[in-house]
Design an enzyme around this catalytic site. Structure first.
Site, PDB file in Angstrom:
ATOM      1  N   ARG A   1      -6.584  11.212  -5.759  1.00  0.00           N
ATOM      2  CA  ARG A   1      -7.833  10.472  -5.540  1.00  0.00           C
ATOM      3  C   ARG A   1      -9.023  11.425  -5.604  1.00  0.00           C
ATOM      4  O   ARG A   1     -10.066  11.089  -6.174  1.00  0.00           O
ATOM      5  CB  ARG A   1      -7.779   9.777  -4.188  1.00  0.00           C
TER       6      ARG A   1
ATOM      7  N   TYR B   1     -14.782 -12.274  -0.104  1.00  0.00           N
ATOM      8  CA  TYR B   1     -15.500 -11.016  -0.367  1.00  0.00           C
ATOM      9  C   TYR B   1     -16.710 -11.246  -1.263  1.00  0.00           C
ATOM     10  O   TYR B   1     -17.765 -10.638  -1.065  1.00  0.00           O
ATOM     11  CB  TYR B   1     -14.550  -9.991  -1.006  1.00  0.00           C
TER      12      TYR B   1
ATOM     13  N   ARG C   1      -3.392   6.414   1.320  1.00  0.00           N
ATOM     14  CA  ARG C   1      -3.938   7.623   1.957  1.00  0.00           C
ATOM     15  C   ARG C   1      -3.019   8.311   2.959  1.00  0.00           C
ATOM     16  O   ARG C   1      -3.328   9.393   3.424  1.00  0.00           O
ATOM     17  CB  ARG C   1      -5.275   7.285   2.623  1.00  0.00           C
TER      18      ARG C   1
ATOM     19  N   ASP D   1      -6.866  -3.012  -7.464  1.00  0.00           N
ATOM     20  CA  ASP D   1      -7.387  -3.666  -6.264  1.00  0.00           C
ATOM     21  C   ASP D   1      -7.728  -5.117  -6.584  1.00  0.00           C
ATOM     22  O   ASP D   1      -8.078  -5.427  -7.727  1.00  0.00           O
ATOM     23  CB  ASP D   1      -8.631  -2.950  -5.734  1.00  0.00           C
TER      24      ASP D   1
ATOM     25  N   ARG E   1       0.823  -1.222   0.000  1.00  0.00           N
ATOM     26  CA  ARG E   1       0.000   0.000   0.000  1.00  0.00           C
ATOM     27  C   ARG E   1       0.855   1.269   0.000  1.00  0.00           C
ATOM     28  O   ARG E   1       0.472   2.280   0.586  1.00  0.00           O
ATOM     29  CB  ARG E   1      -0.937   0.031   1.225  1.00  0.00           C
TER      30      ARG E   1
HETATM   31  O1  CP3 Z   1      -0.135  -1.984  -2.382  1.00  0.00           O
HETATM   32  C1  CP3 Z   1      -0.412  -1.080  -3.181  1.00  0.00           C
HETATM   33  O2  CP3 Z   1      -0.083   0.110  -3.004  1.00  0.00           O
HETATM   34  C2  CP3 Z   1      -1.097  -1.431  -4.497  1.00  0.00           C
HETATM   35  C3  CP3 Z   1      -2.504  -1.258  -4.568  1.00  0.00           C
HETATM   36  C4  CP3 Z   1      -3.392  -2.165  -3.738  1.00  0.00           C
HETATM   37  C5  CP3 Z   1      -4.627  -1.718  -3.187  1.00  0.00           C
HETATM   38  N1  CP3 Z   1      -5.274  -2.789  -2.663  1.00  0.00           N
HETATM   39  C6  CP3 Z   1      -5.101  -0.337  -3.226  1.00  0.00           C
HETATM   40  C7  CP3 Z   1      -6.165   0.072  -2.285  1.00  0.00           C
HETATM   41  C8  CP3 Z   1      -3.276  -3.516  -3.441  1.00  0.00           C
HETATM   42  C9  CP3 Z   1      -2.137  -4.486  -3.724  1.00  0.00           C
HETATM   43  C10 CP3 Z   1      -4.487  -3.908  -2.783  1.00  0.00           C
HETATM   44  C11 CP3 Z   1      -4.763  -5.290  -2.356  1.00  0.00           C
HETATM   45  C12 CP3 Z   1      -5.980  -5.568  -1.598  1.00  0.00           C
HETATM   46  N2  CP3 Z   1      -7.210  -4.989  -1.704  1.00  0.00           N
HETATM   47  C13 CP3 Z   1      -6.080  -6.612  -0.653  1.00  0.00           C
HETATM   48  C14 CP3 Z   1      -4.971  -7.582  -0.305  1.00  0.00           C
HETATM   49  C15 CP3 Z   1      -3.956  -6.993   0.589  1.00  0.00           C
HETATM   50  C16 CP3 Z   1      -4.422  -6.671   1.973  1.00  0.00           C
HETATM   51  O3  CP3 Z   1      -4.440  -5.468   2.300  1.00  0.00           O
HETATM   52  O4  CP3 Z   1      -4.721  -7.613   2.723  1.00  0.00           O
HETATM   53  C17 CP3 Z   1      -7.381  -6.598  -0.140  1.00  0.00           C
HETATM   54  C18 CP3 Z   1      -7.932  -7.518   0.927  1.00  0.00           C
HETATM   55  C19 CP3 Z   1      -8.101  -5.578  -0.830  1.00  0.00           C
HETATM   56  C20 CP3 Z   1      -9.534  -5.226  -0.697  1.00  0.00           C
HETATM   57  C21 CP3 Z   1      -9.712  -3.860  -0.215  1.00  0.00           C
HETATM   58  N3  CP3 Z   1      -9.424  -2.730  -0.949  1.00  0.00           N
HETATM   59  C22 CP3 Z   1     -10.184  -3.443   1.056  1.00  0.00           C
HETATM   60  C23 CP3 Z   1     -10.587  -4.385   2.168  1.00  0.00           C
HETATM   61  C24 CP3 Z   1     -10.181  -2.056   1.052  1.00  0.00           C
HETATM   62  C25 CP3 Z   1     -10.719  -1.152   2.128  1.00  0.00           C
HETATM   63  C26 CP3 Z   1      -9.789  -1.013   3.249  1.00  0.00           C
HETATM   64  C27 CP3 Z   1      -9.058   0.283   3.142  1.00  0.00           C
HETATM   65  O5  CP3 Z   1      -7.821   0.285   3.339  1.00  0.00           O
HETATM   66  O6  CP3 Z   1      -9.723   1.311   2.909  1.00  0.00           O
HETATM   67  C28 CP3 Z   1      -9.650  -1.612  -0.185  1.00  0.00           C
HETATM   68  C29 CP3 Z   1      -9.441  -0.235  -0.628  1.00  0.00           C
HETATM   69  C30 CP3 Z   1      -8.085   0.143  -1.138  1.00  0.00           C
HETATM   70  N4  CP3 Z   1      -7.322  -0.609  -1.975  1.00  0.00           N
HETATM   71  C31 CP3 Z   1      -7.408   1.360  -0.874  1.00  0.00           C
HETATM   72  C32 CP3 Z   1      -6.211   1.328  -1.599  1.00  0.00           C
HETATM   73  C33 CP3 Z   1      -5.165   2.407  -1.698  1.00  0.00           C
HETATM   74  C34 CP3 Z   1      -7.958   2.502  -0.050  1.00  0.00           C
HETATM   75  C35 CP3 Z   1      -9.043   3.158  -0.856  1.00  0.00           C
HETATM   76  C36 CP3 Z   1      -9.087   4.676  -0.767  1.00  0.00           C
HETATM   77  O7  CP3 Z   1      -8.215   5.351  -1.308  1.00  0.00           O
HETATM   78  O8  CP3 Z   1     -10.054   5.115  -0.159  1.00  0.00           O
END
Ligand code: CP3
Length: 344
Positions: A38, A152, A29, A75, A25
């Site tokens: 964003r 999910y 944010r 994602d 990540r």
């Molecule tokens: O790592 C990186 O920077 C690359 C991008 C990336 C994102 N999600 C961007 C993201 C990667 C590799 C993921 C993987 C992901 N997404 C996983 C597996 C890794 C982990 O964290 O366990 C999972 C389970 C998801 C599903 C997901 N996406 C959830 C549960 C959420 C909400 C939780 C949160 O942090 O808000 C997301 C949203 C998400 N994916 C964000 C980002 C940058 C935040 C969204 C925002 O900007 O509001």
């Protein structure tokens, strides 16, 4: 020519004097520039599907910190969406999806070859990035592992214990198995397209692997990962693959050998010393600083970072966190971690 990218050298099994580093990540944010882009995109999914803006946010942490790898901004839940599930994000809560709990729900999904229409912008982001990244930076593509994606798709949201997926596995095994198979085959096509577009490494995120116990771990975490890796290696033998069966515990042992992964990423519930003895003996290990250090910083960050580098210095190691950096992290702590790893 000898490989010069440090991440690729570590993935090929080389023990380097300084481990290469990137961060889960890393585009997120905690960075003001991410929040600005964003906001320009409007919402998270629009950001994922806008190749120019997704390229921009992928590059932001590279410009700021000079990480050794960039991870494609996307994602894991885009694959369910590409298969036909409804997907949206509720601010402050996380993802929501239409649910798959019956044969009728499953029958509405598209097939593995139907996903590209939705996912084409992601492949374009990969192509943009290959043209834009510094010569020394490795581009990592990724997808979710079938079990994690299925949790999910079945629950329609994130759950603390993945209970709805565990329940469906017992009550409707045919639907559950069909869903796992569909996600597996779609993931192979998705990752293969990322590699063809220019991803140099791919990572398979099984964030909820830890809730699979005993034979279930083999069946639903290990086997699908092995199947994806075998198919990718047949098509793209030179592309290294990182597997992340998060919270696998003892099941990290032998995971690389059993699945064909070139590297196992470990979370912070195991120690680096344990991983050196039990996991790194089979090859490259990635991890595993607690992401809370990116919030708290200070001497504890420095000493823990040094401890991990030291514990894993006898073999191939890619430094990373044990899980994604959180929005409340301080960007200066990320710099402190990098400086500590690089000894500067
Ligand atoms: O790592 C990186 O920077 C690359 C991008 C990336 C994102 N999600 C961007 C993201 C990667 C590799 C993921 C993987 C992901 N997404 C996983 C597996 C890794 C982990 O964290 O366990 C999972 C389970 C998801 C599903 C997901 N996406 C959830 C549960 C959420 C909400 C939780 C949160 O942090 O808000 C997301 C949203 C998400 N994916 C964000 C980002 C940058 C935040 C969204 C925002 O900007 O509001």
């Amino acid at each position: 020519m000898a490989e010069t990218k440090t991440i690729l050298r570590a993935l090929a099994g080389e023990t380097l004097p300084t481990p290469p580093i990137w961060m889960m990540r890393q585009a997120g944010r905690y960075l003001p520039e991410y929040k600005a882009t964003r906001a320009e995109a409007g919402d998270f999914l629009s950001l994922c599907y806008n190749s120019d803006l997704a390229t921009e946010v992928t590059l932001q942490p590279i410009r700021r910190y000079g990480f050794d790898a960039a991870i494609l901004f996307a994602d894991i839940l885009l694959v369910p969406q590409a298969l036909g599930a409804d997907l949206w994000f509720v601010t402050g809560e996380g993802p929501r999806l239409s649910t798959i709990t019956s044969e009728a729900d499953f029958a509405k999904l598209g097939g593995k070859d139907d996903i590209h229409e939705t996912l084409n912008p992601i492949y374009q982001t990969v192509r943009n990035l290959r043209g834009a990244l510094p010569a020394e930076t490795t581009l990592i593509g990724f997808a979710g592992a079938p079990w994690t994606v299925a949790t999910y798709m079945i629950a329609g949201k994130g759950t603390p214990d993945q209970a709805p997926a565990h329940a469906l596995k017992g009550t409707h095994p045919a639907v559950f198995d069909a869903l796992m198979a569909r996600i597996t085959e779609a993931t192979i096509e998705y990752l293969s397209m990322q590699i063809e577009a220019g991803a140099e490494v791919v990572k398979i995120f099984d964030s909820w692997a830890g809730s699979l116990k005993g034979a279930d771990f083999e069946k639903y975490a290990l086997e699908p990962t092995k199947e994806i890796i075998a198919a990718l290696k047949a098509r793209h033998p030179d592309t290294p693959i990182i597997a992340f069966p998060r919270e696998a515990g003892e099941n990290y042992i032998g995971f690389a050998k059993a699945t064909g992964a070139d590297c196992v990423a470990i979370d912070d519930s195991v120690t680096a010393e344990w991983a050196a003895q039990n996991v790194q003996i089979d090859g490259c290990v990635q991890g595993n600083l607690k992401s809370s250090h990116m919030v708290t910083g200070g001497d504890a960050l420095v000493s823990e970072t040094r401890r991990i580098v030291d514990a894993l210095k006898g073999g191939p190691h890619i430094f990373n966190l044990g899980h994604g950096i959180t929005p409340d992290a301080d960007p200066e702590n990320v710099q402190l971690m990098i400086d500590t790893v690089r000894g500067s």
